[in-house]
Design a protein around this motif. Sequence first.
Motif, PDB file in Angstrom:
ATOM      1  N   PRO A   4       0.906  -1.226   0.069  1.00 20.25           N
ATOM      2  CA  PRO A   4      -0.100  -0.034  -0.133  1.00 20.25           C
ATOM      3  C   PRO A   4       0.905   1.307   0.018  1.00 20.25           C
ATOM      4  O   PRO A   4       1.946   1.126   0.581  1.00 20.25           O
ATOM      5  N   ASN A   5       0.248   2.325  -0.641  1.00 17.62           N
ATOM      6  CA  ASN A   5       1.165   3.549  -0.740  1.00 17.62           C
ATOM      7  C   ASN A   5       2.251   3.571  -1.430  1.00 17.62           C
ATOM      8  O   ASN A   5       3.323   3.422  -1.158  1.00 17.62           O
ATOM      9  N   ALA A   6       2.084   4.046  -2.703  1.00 21.53           N
ATOM     10  CA  ALA A   6       3.347   4.044  -3.828  1.00 21.53           C
ATOM     11  C   ALA A   6       4.299   4.958  -3.417  1.00 21.53           C
ATOM     12  O   ALA A   6       5.426   4.512  -3.196  1.00 21.53           O
ATOM     13  N   GLU A   7       4.046   5.843  -2.967  1.00 21.44           N
ATOM     14  CA  GLU A   7       5.158   6.959  -2.506  1.00 21.44           C
ATOM     15  C   GLU A   7       5.913   6.544  -1.483  1.00 21.44           C
ATOM     16  O   GLU A   7       7.325   6.565  -1.458  1.00 21.44           O
ATOM     17  N   ALA A   8       5.319   5.796  -0.289  1.00 24.39           N
ATOM     18  CA  ALA A   8       5.987   5.539   0.964  1.00 24.39           C
ATOM     19  C   ALA A   8       6.983   4.083   0.294  1.00 24.39           C
ATOM     20  O   ALA A   8       8.111   3.976   0.900  1.00 24.39           O
ATOM     21  N   THR A   9       6.436   3.248  -0.395  1.00 28.71           N
ATOM     22  CA  THR A   9       6.723   2.071  -0.900  1.00 28.71           C
ATOM     23  C   THR A   9       8.329   2.293  -1.757  1.00 28.71           C
ATOM     24  O   THR A   9       9.291   1.739  -1.482  1.00 28.71           O
ATOM     25  N   ASN A  10       7.953   3.192  -2.548  1.00 30.10           N
ATOM     26  CA  ASN A  10       9.289   3.602  -3.540  1.00 30.10           C
ATOM     27  C   ASN A  10      10.257   4.474  -2.664  1.00 30.10           C
ATOM     28  O   ASN A  10      11.504   4.219  -3.047  1.00 30.10           O
ATOM     29  N   THR A  11       9.973   5.171  -1.742  1.00 27.06           N
ATOM     30  CA  THR A  11      10.996   5.989  -1.115  1.00 27.06           C
ATOM     31  C   THR A  11      11.669   4.868  -0.034  1.00 27.06           C
ATOM     32  O   THR A  11      12.923   5.131  -0.113  1.00 27.06           O
ATOM     33  N   ASN A  12      10.767   4.106   0.420  1.00 30.46           N
ATOM     34  CA  ASN A  12      11.693   2.968   1.274  1.00 30.46           C
ATOM     35  C   ASN A  12      12.625   1.931   0.283  1.00 30.46           C
ATOM     36  O   ASN A  12      13.745   1.735   0.724  1.00 30.46           O
ATOM     37  N   MET A  13      12.057   1.702  -0.685  1.00 30.41           N
ATOM     38  CA  MET A  13      12.887   0.885  -1.582  1.00 30.41           C
ATOM     39  C   MET A  13      14.293   1.730  -1.939  1.00 30.41           C
ATOM     40  O   MET A  13      15.399   1.009  -2.288  1.00 30.41           O
ATOM     41  N   GLY A  14      14.181   2.721  -2.199  1.00 28.63           N
ATOM     42  CA  GLY A  14      15.455   3.620  -2.248  1.00 28.63           C
ATOM     43  C   GLY A  14      16.377   3.881  -1.594  1.00 28.63           C
ATOM     44  O   GLY A  14      17.481   3.733  -1.502  1.00 28.63           O
ATOM     45  N   VAL A  33       5.250   8.627  -9.396  1.00 20.29           N
ATOM     46  CA  VAL A  33       5.989   8.711  -7.956  1.00 20.29           C
ATOM     47  C   VAL A  33       7.313   7.927  -8.152  1.00 20.29           C
ATOM     48  O   VAL A  33       8.199   8.236  -7.707  1.00 20.29           O
ATOM     49  N   ALA A  34       7.377   6.614  -8.961  1.00 15.81           N
ATOM     50  CA  ALA A  34       8.448   5.920  -9.031  1.00 15.81           C
ATOM     51  C   ALA A  34       9.737   6.656  -9.937  1.00 15.81           C
ATOM     52  O   ALA A  34      10.743   6.538  -9.422  1.00 15.81           O
ATOM     53  N   ILE A  35       9.410   7.482 -10.702  1.00 11.49           N
ATOM     54  CA  ILE A  35      10.281   8.298 -11.283  1.00 11.49           C
ATOM     55  C   ILE A  35      10.876   9.284 -10.316  1.00 11.49           C
ATOM     56  O   ILE A  35      12.155   9.456 -10.419  1.00 11.49           O
ATOM     57  N   GLN A  36      10.161   9.936  -9.672  1.00  9.91           N
ATOM     58  CA  GLN A  36      10.594  11.025  -8.791  1.00  9.91           C
ATOM     59  C   GLN A  36      11.156  10.418  -7.666  1.00  9.91           C
ATOM     60  O   GLN A  36      12.225  10.965  -7.155  1.00  9.91           O
ATOM     61  N   ARG A  37      11.147   9.175  -7.287  1.00  8.89           N
ATOM     62  CA  ARG A  37      11.656   8.816  -6.182  1.00  8.89           C
ATOM     63  C   ARG A  37      12.905   7.958  -6.422  1.00  8.89           C
ATOM     64  O   ARG A  37      13.770   7.790  -5.744  1.00  8.89           O
ATOM     65  N   LEU A  38      12.926   7.311  -7.514  1.00  2.00           N
ATOM     66  CA  LEU A  38      13.898   6.296  -8.023  1.00  2.00           C
ATOM     67  C   LEU A  38      14.629   6.562  -9.067  1.00  2.00           C
ATOM     68  O   LEU A  38      15.607   5.790  -9.527  1.00  2.00           O
ATOM     69  N   ALA A  39      14.387   7.407 -10.027  1.00  4.86           N
ATOM     70  CA  ALA A  39      15.079   7.543 -11.473  1.00  4.86           C
ATOM     71  C   ALA A  39      16.584   7.849 -11.170  1.00  4.86           C
ATOM     72  O   ALA A  39      17.381   7.225 -12.222  1.00  4.86           O
ATOM     73  N   LYS A  40      17.081   8.174 -10.054  1.00  2.00           N
ATOM     74  CA  LYS A  40      18.603   8.664 -10.091  1.00  2.00           C
ATOM     75  C   LYS A  40      19.209   7.492  -9.322  1.00  2.00           C
ATOM     76  O   LYS A  40      20.384   7.263  -9.309  1.00  2.00           O
ATOM     77  N   ARG A  41      18.484   6.465  -8.989  1.00  2.00           N
ATOM     78  CA  ARG A  41      19.026   5.064  -8.364  1.00  2.00           C
ATOM     79  C   ARG A  41      18.941   3.803  -9.169  1.00  2.00           C
ATOM     80  O   ARG A  41      19.917   2.955  -9.239  1.00  2.00           O
ATOM     81  N   VAL A  42      17.900   3.757 -10.214  1.00  3.84           N
ATOM     82  CA  VAL A  42      17.935   2.484 -10.911  1.00  3.84           C
ATOM     83  C   VAL A  42      17.340   2.910 -12.437  1.00  3.84           C
ATOM     84  O   VAL A  42      16.452   4.161 -12.433  1.00  3.84           O
ATOM     85  N   PRO A  43      17.703   2.548 -13.502  1.00  3.63           N
ATOM     86  CA  PRO A  43      17.044   2.924 -14.735  1.00  3.63           C
ATOM     87  C   PRO A  43      15.616   2.506 -14.708  1.00  3.63           C
ATOM     88  O   PRO A  43      15.394   1.482 -14.242  1.00  3.63           O
ATOM     89  N   ILE A  44      14.614   3.338 -15.191  1.00  7.53           N
ATOM     90  CA  ILE A  44      13.223   3.102 -15.166  1.00  7.53           C
ATOM     91  C   ILE A  44      12.497   3.175 -16.635  1.00  7.53           C
ATOM     92  O   ILE A  44      13.252   4.049 -17.524  1.00  7.53           O
ATOM     93  N   MET A  45      11.902   2.366 -16.856  1.00  5.36           N
ATOM     94  CA  MET A  45      11.087   2.289 -18.134  1.00  5.36           C
ATOM     95  C   MET A  45       9.589   2.218 -17.921  1.00  5.36           C
ATOM     96  O   MET A  45       9.333   1.688 -16.702  1.00  5.36           O
ATOM     97  N   GLY A  46       8.730   2.492 -18.651  1.00 11.21           N
ATOM     98  CA  GLY A  46       7.289   2.401 -18.580  1.00 11.21           C
ATOM     99  C   GLY A  46       6.520   1.669 -19.662  1.00 11.21           C
ATOM    100  O   GLY A  46       7.002   1.617 -20.980  1.00 11.21           O
ATOM    101  N   LEU A  47       5.524   1.019 -19.190  1.00 12.20           N
ATOM    102  CA  LEU A  47       4.391   0.474 -20.148  1.00 12.20           C
ATOM    103  C   LEU A  47       3.030   1.082 -19.676  1.00 12.20           C
ATOM    104  O   LEU A  47       2.594   0.644 -18.832  1.00 12.20           O
TER     105      LEU A  47
END
Length: 318
Positions: free
Chosen positions: A135-145, A195-209
């Motif tokens: 639950p909560n994409a913003e918290a999840t992506n932030t914690n993953m980073g 949200v994923a791009i804002q939180r993680l783009a500097k840490r891992v390459p991201i692509m989208g579908l």
Amino acid sequence: MNFWEKAQKVDRRVLYAILIFFVCGGLFFPATIPVDPDPSSKSFYSEIKKLNPEKVVLIQSDWTNSTRGESMGHFENLMRLLMSQNIKFVFYSAADPVAPQVARTVITRINKEREGQGLKVYKAGVDYLDLGYFPNAEATNTNMGNNLREAWKGRKARVDGREVDIFATPVLGNVKKIEDAGMMIVVTASASIDVAIQRLAKRVPIMGLVTGVVGPGVLPFYQSGQLKGVAIGLKGVYDVEYMMANGINIKPGGEGKAKVEWDGNNGAEVPPVTEGKTLARGQQYYGTLHVALVLLILAVVMGNVSMFMARRRQGEEA
């Protein structure tokens, strides 16, 4: 009564019957339509083909059956691509608790498809991991980073009939932080990719579908380099399938013109997929969409011409 008067009086059920007939025909007898894939789709395919098989791919699968017309084709293509390259992956959802189940259904179907073709079947816990819903994409992506192992702490996987910690599996055994992943791919019909791009783009390459509705809001991220590639809507589904079948800058027989040309990636060749299905759901739906649009345009044109002719006739009689 002339032709245009008769056209105005056609029962709408006849029009629906014609639409159903031709649309169903397109689904059962799909046609390959030559297409120039979007640059963002070419980037997506090129990056997928460059993935290191030694690195895991993280998939944030946030789509549900409400967008299966586009998102299911995207996810199926992604599974075929990763499996054809023997790349391990992890999938989860950070947007909808129903999303992991539709992803599981697709993986099961693709595995059965590969089994029928004599290809490797992906095994849960060994070749891929299902982490379920966060639950909560913003918290999840932030914690993953911040700390991937802490963010996914306590998640279990079943390997050889026993439950083990996900970081003790062949999929994540060598992963200590998100930077150890080869790529993160977000399959979505919502702003969860932002949200994923804002939180993680500097840490891992991201692509989208993404779906056609989400696409325009995502393209600026691709143009700025924050997204390495993105396939958008049904066109994006067919783009990827077309490149899976034909590759990029591949000239048939080494001569002539390539079916897909691109000056990106220094004009290098990107090979097609050589096992399993390539043209699939996108081919079915893309041709059918064109048929439906042509019928719609014809109906609108005939309706307007019939109305114009009827008014003209009334004016002459008056």
